[in-house]
Design a protein around this motif. Structure first.
Motif, PDB file in Angstrom:
ATOM      1  N   LEU A  53      -0.722  22.095   5.164  1.00  0.00           N
ATOM      2  CA  LEU A  53      -1.330  21.439   4.008  1.00  0.00           C
ATOM      3  C   LEU A  53      -0.303  21.481   2.884  1.00  0.00           C
ATOM      4  N   ILE A  54       0.005  20.306   2.317  1.00  0.00           N
ATOM      5  CA  ILE A  54       0.962  20.258   1.207  1.00  0.00           C
ATOM      6  C   ILE A  54       0.232  19.815  -0.062  1.00  0.00           C
ATOM      7  N   ILE A  55       0.698  20.333  -1.203  1.00  0.00           N
ATOM      8  CA  ILE A  55       0.106  19.989  -2.493  1.00  0.00           C
ATOM      9  C   ILE A  55       1.104  19.104  -3.249  1.00  0.00           C
ATOM     10  N   SER A  56       0.644  17.916  -3.638  1.00  0.00           N
ATOM     11  CA  SER A  56       1.499  16.965  -4.348  1.00  0.00           C
ATOM     12  C   SER A  56       0.878  16.593  -5.689  1.00  0.00           C
ATOM     13  N   PHE A  74       3.478   7.843  -0.001  1.00  0.00           N
ATOM     14  CA  PHE A  74       3.304   6.423  -0.306  1.00  0.00           C
ATOM     15  C   PHE A  74       2.352   5.769   0.688  1.00  0.00           C
ATOM     16  N   ASN A  75       1.836   4.611   0.286  1.00  0.00           N
ATOM     17  CA  ASN A  75       0.900   3.863   1.127  1.00  0.00           C
ATOM     18  C   ASN A  75       1.636   3.137   2.239  1.00  0.00           C
ATOM     19  N   ILE A  76       1.088   3.231   3.439  1.00  0.00           N
ATOM     20  CA  ILE A  76       1.595   2.444   4.567  1.00  0.00           C
ATOM     21  C   ILE A  76       0.405   1.975   5.405  1.00  0.00           C
ATOM     22  N   GLU A  77       0.673   1.110   6.347  1.00  0.00           N
ATOM     23  CA  GLU A  77      -0.347   0.683   7.305  1.00  0.00           C
ATOM     24  C   GLU A  77       0.147   0.953   8.715  1.00  0.00           C
ATOM     25  N   ILE A  78      -0.721   1.580   9.514  1.00  0.00           N
ATOM     26  CA  ILE A  78      -0.400   1.829  10.929  1.00  0.00           C
ATOM     27  C   ILE A  78      -1.451   1.120  11.768  1.00  0.00           C
ATOM     28  N   ASP A  79      -1.018   0.129  12.508  1.00  0.00           N
ATOM     29  CA  ASP A  79      -1.927  -0.693  13.320  1.00  0.00           C
ATOM     30  C   ASP A  79      -3.055  -1.290  12.463  1.00  0.00           C
ATOM     31  N   GLY A  80      -2.673  -1.719  11.259  1.00  0.00           N
ATOM     32  CA  GLY A  80      -3.643  -2.362  10.377  1.00  0.00           C
ATOM     33  C   GLY A  80      -4.534  -1.408   9.606  1.00  0.00           C
ATOM     34  N   VAL A  81      -4.356  -0.087   9.817  1.00  0.00           N
ATOM     35  CA  VAL A  81      -5.189   0.909   9.132  1.00  0.00           C
ATOM     36  C   VAL A  81      -4.381   1.523   7.983  1.00  0.00           C
ATOM     37  N   PRO A  82      -4.868   1.424   6.725  1.00  0.00           N
ATOM     38  CA  PRO A  82      -4.134   2.009   5.598  1.00  0.00           C
ATOM     39  C   PRO A  82      -4.154   3.537   5.647  1.00  0.00           C
ATOM     40  N   THR A  83      -3.006   4.133   5.401  1.00  0.00           N
ATOM     41  CA  THR A  83      -2.909   5.601   5.396  1.00  0.00           C
ATOM     42  C   THR A  83      -1.758   6.002   4.475  1.00  0.00           C
ATOM     43  N   TYR A  84      -1.377   7.264   4.523  1.00  0.00           N
ATOM     44  CA  TYR A  84      -0.274   7.752   3.689  1.00  0.00           C
ATOM     45  C   TYR A  84       0.849   8.288   4.567  1.00  0.00           C
ATOM     46  N   ASP A  85       2.068   8.208   4.027  1.00  0.00           N
ATOM     47  CA  ASP A  85       3.221   8.811   4.687  1.00  0.00           C
ATOM     48  C   ASP A  85       3.991   9.598   3.639  1.00  0.00           C
ATOM     49  N   THR A  86       4.574  10.715   4.044  1.00  0.00           N
ATOM     50  CA  THR A  86       5.322  11.562   3.112  1.00  0.00           C
ATOM     51  C   THR A  86       6.730  11.774   3.652  1.00  0.00           C
ATOM     52  N   TYR A 103      13.245   2.416  -3.306  1.00  0.00           N
ATOM     53  CA  TYR A 103      13.526   3.765  -2.808  1.00  0.00           C
ATOM     54  C   TYR A 103      13.577   3.751  -1.284  1.00  0.00           C
ATOM     55  N   GLN A 104      14.734   4.175  -0.752  1.00  0.00           N
ATOM     56  CA  GLN A 104      14.880   4.311   0.704  1.00  0.00           C
ATOM     57  C   GLN A 104      14.428   5.713   1.097  1.00  0.00           C
ATOM     58  N   THR A 105      13.581   5.805   2.117  1.00  0.00           N
ATOM     59  CA  THR A 105      13.025   7.105   2.510  1.00  0.00           C
ATOM     60  C   THR A 105      13.359   7.437   3.961  1.00  0.00           C
ATOM     61  N   LYS A 106      13.249   8.726   4.249  1.00  0.00           N
ATOM     62  CA  LYS A 106      13.507   9.210   5.610  1.00  0.00           C
ATOM     63  C   LYS A 106      12.862  10.577   5.783  1.00  0.00           C
ATOM     64  N   TYR A 122       4.971   0.984  -7.005  1.00  0.00           N
ATOM     65  CA  TYR A 122       3.636   0.437  -6.767  1.00  0.00           C
ATOM     66  C   TYR A 122       2.991   1.063  -5.527  1.00  0.00           C
ATOM     67  N   ASN A 123       3.815   1.490  -4.572  1.00  0.00           N
ATOM     68  CA  ASN A 123       3.301   2.071  -3.330  1.00  0.00           C
ATOM     69  C   ASN A 123       3.244   3.594  -3.356  1.00  0.00           C
ATOM     70  N   ILE A 124       4.021   4.203  -4.245  1.00  0.00           N
ATOM     71  CA  ILE A 124       4.121   5.665  -4.282  1.00  0.00           C
ATOM     72  C   ILE A 124       2.936   6.245  -5.054  1.00  0.00           C
ATOM     73  N   VAL A 125       2.269   7.241  -4.458  1.00  0.00           N
ATOM     74  CA  VAL A 125       1.062   7.810  -5.078  1.00  0.00           C
ATOM     75  C   VAL A 125       1.234   9.256  -5.522  1.00  0.00           C
ATOM     76  N   ALA A 126       2.233   9.976  -4.974  1.00  0.00           N
ATOM     77  CA  ALA A 126       2.364  11.393  -5.322  1.00  0.00           C
ATOM     78  C   ALA A 126       3.756  11.919  -4.991  1.00  0.00           C
ATOM     79  N   VAL A 127       4.119  13.005  -5.660  1.00  0.00           N
ATOM     80  CA  VAL A 127       5.387  13.704  -5.395  1.00  0.00           C
ATOM     81  C   VAL A 127       5.061  15.135  -4.990  1.00  0.00           C
ATOM     82  N   TRP A 128       5.679  15.593  -3.908  1.00  0.00           N
ATOM     83  CA  TRP A 128       5.428  16.945  -3.397  1.00  0.00           C
ATOM     84  C   TRP A 128       5.900  17.985  -4.390  1.00  0.00           C
ATOM     85  N   THR A 129       5.055  19.009  -4.631  1.00  0.00           N
ATOM     86  CA  THR A 129       5.368  20.067  -5.592  1.00  0.00           C
ATOM     87  C   THR A 129       6.202  21.196  -4.985  1.00  0.00           C
ATOM     88  N   GLY A 130       6.355  21.177  -3.674  1.00  0.00           N
ATOM     89  CA  GLY A 130       7.057  22.274  -3.001  1.00  0.00           C
ATOM     90  C   GLY A 130       6.106  23.295  -2.411  1.00  0.00           C
TER      91      GLY A 130
END
Length: 201
Positions: A53-56, A74-86, A103-106, A122-130
Motif C-alpha cells: 500500500l502506497i500513500i500519495s 496517472f489515469n490509464i485504460e486497460i481493455d477499456g476499463v479506466p484505472t490508475y498506474d504509478t 512527462y515520459q514514465t517508466k 491533466y492525467n496525473i492525479v497524485a505524487v508518491w510521498t515515499g
C-alpha cells in the motif's frame, strides 16, 4: 477486548466510507488530500512491490508541475476499463507552442520498457510521498470488495450490536433485581416484626 475491537472496526468503517465519498466527488480515494493506492503489479520493484500500500499526495490540478524522478499516479485504460498506474518520471519535455509539458514514465523494474504514452498534468492525479506499507494493499483491496466489506466491517458491527443489546438487557434485569431486593429489605425493616422474623424475611 470487545470494546477495543469495536473501536478498530468503527475506524475502518469510517475510513472506508470517507474513501468512498471522496472517490465519488474527486475521482481519487483520499483522506485529507492523501490517497492510498494498492500496488497490483511488480512494475515498480524494488521501490515498492506487488501487494504493498502506497500513500500519495493528490495533485489533480491542471497547472501542477512535476520533475524528473517523481513517482506519479496517472489515469490509464486497460481493455477499456479506466484505472490508475504509478510509474517514475524519466524525462520531461516542454511544448512551448501549446504551453503543455509532457512527462515520459517508466517502471523501476528493469524488465519493463519505457511507457509508450507520455503523460500531462491533466492525467496525473497524485505524487508518491515515499510511504509504503508492505502487504496492506491486498487487505485494502479486499475491503473494497462487497464480501470484504461484509465480513470485515458489516458483520462485526452486526455482532457487536447483538452483543450490546444482550448486555443492556442483562444490565436492566440485574438492576431491576437489585432494586426489588432493596425494596423488599425496606419493607421488612418497616414491618412490625421481631428481629428474628425480620432476619428470616
Amino acid at each position: 477486548i470487545v470494546d477495543v475491537l469495536v473501536v478498530m472496526v468503527l475506524i475502518v468503517s469510517i475510513l472506508v466510507v470517507i474513501l468512498s465519498f471522496t472517490t465519488k466527488s474527486s475521482g481519487v480515494p483520499n483522506l485529507f488530500g492523501y490517497a492510498p493506492f494498492n500496488v497490483l503489479t511488480d512494475s515498480m520493484e524494488d521501490t515498492f512491490n506487488e501487494g504493498d500500500l502506497i500513500i500519495s499526495k493528490v495533485t489533480n490540478t491542471h497547472d501542477a508541475e512535476y520533475k524528473e524522478g517523481d513517482v506519479i499516479t496517472f489515469n490509464i485504460e486497460i481493455d477499456g476499463v479506466p484505472t490508475y498506474d504509478t510509474h517514475r518520471i524519466v524525462k520531461v519535455e516542454a511544448d512551448p507552442d501549446n504551453d503543455i509539458v509532457y512527462y515520459q514514465t517508466k517502471g523501476d523494474n528493469p524488465k519493463y520498457p519505457v511507457d509508450e504514452e507520455m503523460q500531462t498534468s491533466y492525467n496525473i492525479v497524485a505524487v508518491w510521498t515515499g510511504i509504503r506499507i508492505p502487504v496492506l494493499g491486498d487487505v485494502v483491496s479486499f475491503l473494497r470488495t462487497q464480501p470484504g466489506f461484509f465480513f470485515c466491517v458489516l458483520l462485526p458491527m452486526i455482532l457487536f450490536f447483538v452483543y450490546e443489546t444482550i448486555r443492556v438487557v442483562m444490565n436492566i434485569v440485574a438492576y431491576n433485581k437489585e432494586k426489588a431486593i432493596e425494596e423488599a429489605k425496606s419493607a421488612v425493616q418497616n414491618a412490625e416484626l421481631t428481629d428474628e422474623q425480620k432476619q428470616k424475611a
